[in-house]
Design a protein around this motif. Structure first.
Motif, mmCIF file in Angstrom:
data_model
loop_
_atom_site.group_PDB
_atom_site.id
_atom_site.type_symbol
_atom_site.label_atom_id
_atom_site.label_comp_id
_atom_site.label_asym_id
_atom_site.label_seq_id
_atom_site.Cartn_x
_atom_site.Cartn_y
_atom_site.Cartn_z
ATOM 1 N N ARG A 1 50.869 29.805 24.589
ATOM 2 C CA ARG A 1 52.163 29.595 23.923
ATOM 3 C C ARG A 1 52.782 30.912 23.480
ATOM 4 N N ARG A 2 51.966 31.837 22.983
ATOM 5 C CA ARG A 2 52.484 33.076 22.390
ATOM 6 C C ARG A 2 52.767 34.203 23.386
ATOM 7 N N THR A 3 52.033 34.259 24.488
ATOM 8 C CA THR A 3 52.231 35.381 25.398
ATOM 9 C C THR A 3 53.632 35.345 26.001
ATOM 10 N N ARG A 4 54.157 36.498 26.294
ATOM 11 C CA ARG A 4 55.464 36.592 26.954
ATOM 12 C C ARG A 4 55.300 36.762 28.458
ATOM 13 N N ALA A 5 54.066 36.860 28.915
ATOM 14 C CA ALA A 5 53.829 36.959 30.365
ATOM 15 C C ALA A 5 54.140 35.611 31.004
ATOM 16 N N VAL B 1 36.272 39.143 29.336
ATOM 17 C CA VAL B 1 37.649 39.282 28.854
ATOM 18 C C VAL B 1 38.061 37.972 28.184
ATOM 19 N N ASP B 2 38.432 38.082 26.917
ATOM 20 C CA ASP B 2 38.869 36.882 26.186
ATOM 21 C C ASP B 2 40.323 36.568 26.544
ATOM 22 N N PRO B 3 40.789 35.360 26.250
ATOM 23 C CA PRO B 3 42.149 34.974 26.635
ATOM 24 C C PRO B 3 43.243 35.880 26.061
ATOM 25 N N ARG B 4 43.092 36.312 24.812
ATOM 26 C CA ARG B 4 44.111 37.187 24.203
ATOM 27 C C ARG B 4 44.212 38.513 24.941
ATOM 28 N N SER B 5 43.072 39.086 25.295
ATOM 29 C CA SER B 5 43.079 40.361 26.030
ATOM 30 C C SER B 5 43.681 40.189 27.420
ATOM 31 N N ALA B 6 43.367 39.070 28.076
ATOM 32 C CA ALA B 6 43.932 38.811 29.403
ATOM 33 C C ALA B 6 45.447 38.686 29.321
ATOM 34 N N ALA B 7 45.937 37.987 28.307
ATOM 35 C CA ALA B 7 47.385 37.826 28.130
ATOM 36 C C ALA B 7 48.048 39.157 27.795
ATOM 37 N N ASP C 1 34.226 28.299 31.709
ATOM 38 C CA ASP C 1 32.892 27.780 31.391
ATOM 39 C C ASP C 1 32.925 26.893 30.153
ATOM 40 N N ALA C 2 33.725 27.286 29.193
ATOM 41 C CA ALA C 2 33.781 26.568 27.922
ATOM 42 C C ALA C 2 34.843 25.465 27.979
ATOM 43 N N PRO C 3 34.725 24.482 27.104
ATOM 44 C CA PRO C 3 35.762 23.447 27.059
ATOM 45 C C PRO C 3 37.092 24.049 26.590
ATOM 46 N N LEU C 4 38.188 23.392 26.944
ATOM 47 C CA LEU C 4 39.511 23.870 26.547
ATOM 48 C C LEU C 4 39.641 23.794 25.033
ATOM 49 N N THR C 5 40.236 24.843 24.469
ATOM 50 C CA THR C 5 40.342 24.923 23.015
ATOM 51 C C THR C 5 41.786 25.128 22.595
ATOM 52 N N GLY C 6 42.010 25.002 21.306
ATOM 53 C CA GLY C 6 43.320 25.305 20.733
ATOM 54 C C GLY C 6 43.663 26.776 20.878
ATOM 55 N N GLU C 7 42.639 27.639 20.926
ATOM 56 C CA GLU C 7 42.897 29.081 21.072
ATOM 57 C C GLU C 7 43.586 29.373 22.400
ATOM 58 N N LEU C 8 43.121 28.747 23.467
ATOM 59 C CA LEU C 8 43.740 28.977 24.774
ATOM 60 C C LEU C 8 45.188 28.486 24.770
ATOM 61 N N ALA C 9 45.439 27.343 24.180
ATOM 62 C CA ALA C 9 46.808 26.824 24.089
ATOM 63 C C ALA C 9 47.681 27.760 23.259
ATOM 64 N N ASP C 10 47.123 28.303 22.181
ATOM 65 C CA ASP C 10 47.875 29.233 21.332
ATOM 66 C C ASP C 10 48.211 30.515 22.086
ATOM 67 N N VAL C 11 47.244 31.051 22.815
ATOM 68 C CA VAL C 11 47.490 32.265 23.606
ATOM 69 C C VAL C 11 48.561 31.994 24.662
#
Length: 188
Positions: free
Chosen positions: A77-81, A41-47, A65-75
């Motif tokens: 920031r954008r999720t309303r959860a 499950v990718d971060p966008r799907s989890a959110a 497992d992976a290093p922290l990325t801008g994608e995780l920060a973006d997700v």
């Protein structure tokens, strides 16, 4: 979290301590929890799933497992959860903090009085003289203390065969077992 005056809680510290706090936060807010990462499950799907279910999204940085990325920060920031972010080390993307109502809760080591109270609550049958050395010698969190209590009670019940074995007689052995966490085959 329940009334959305805060929508991101970051908890930095020992992983076991942070897990317990996440459960309590979710219970107090009356929200189910969706955890990320989960295999496949990718971060966008989890959110998206957390938002659709009206759940709190727990991002466990120590499990990534992976290093922290801008994608995780973006997700994040954008999720309303509502979010709970945990990790042994702090992660503070400025874009997330600027966009959401973000607070930090550091976990602290329990002092002697708090550890003693934890042991007293978990093992009320323990003799007062035995309590201090256990609270001093084993700096366990609440989950580990409950594990010791359960193991000591079960061990006492098992060894009681014609004569009473007290729970207090089995506490130190249970503490040593819980402190090791893994069997001997896992040591080097």
């Amino acid at each position: 979290l329940a009334d959305r005056r805060i929508d991101v809680v970051a908890i930095w510290g020992r992983p076991r301590a942070t897990r317990e706090v996440v459960g309590r936060l979710a219970a107090c807010a009356g929200l189910p929890v969706r955890r990320h990462p989960v295999d496949g499950v990718d971060p966008r799907s989890a959110a998206a799933a957390a938002s659709a279910l009206g759940a709190l999204l727990w991002i466990d940085l120590d499990a990534l497992d992976a290093p922290l990325t801008g994608e995780l920060a973006d997700v994040a920031r954008r999720t309303r959860a509502p979010l709970v972010i945990t990790g042994e080390h702090a992660w503070r993307p400025p874009e997330l903090i600027a966009a959401r109502r973000f607070v930090e809760l550091p976990t602290a080591e329990l002092d002697h009085a708090a550890r003693r109270a934890l042991w007293r609550a978990a093992l009320p049958e323990l003799d007062e003289r035995a309590l201090d050395p256990i609270a001093t010698g084993f700096r366990f969190d609440a989950v580990e203390v409950r594990a010791v209590a359960g193991m000591a009670r079960a061990t006492a019940a098992l060894h009681t065969n014609g004569h009473a074995v007290l729970v207090g007689d089995c506490v130190r052995t249970a503490c040593c077992a819980i402190a090791r966490k893994h069997g001997e085959r896992h040591t080097t």
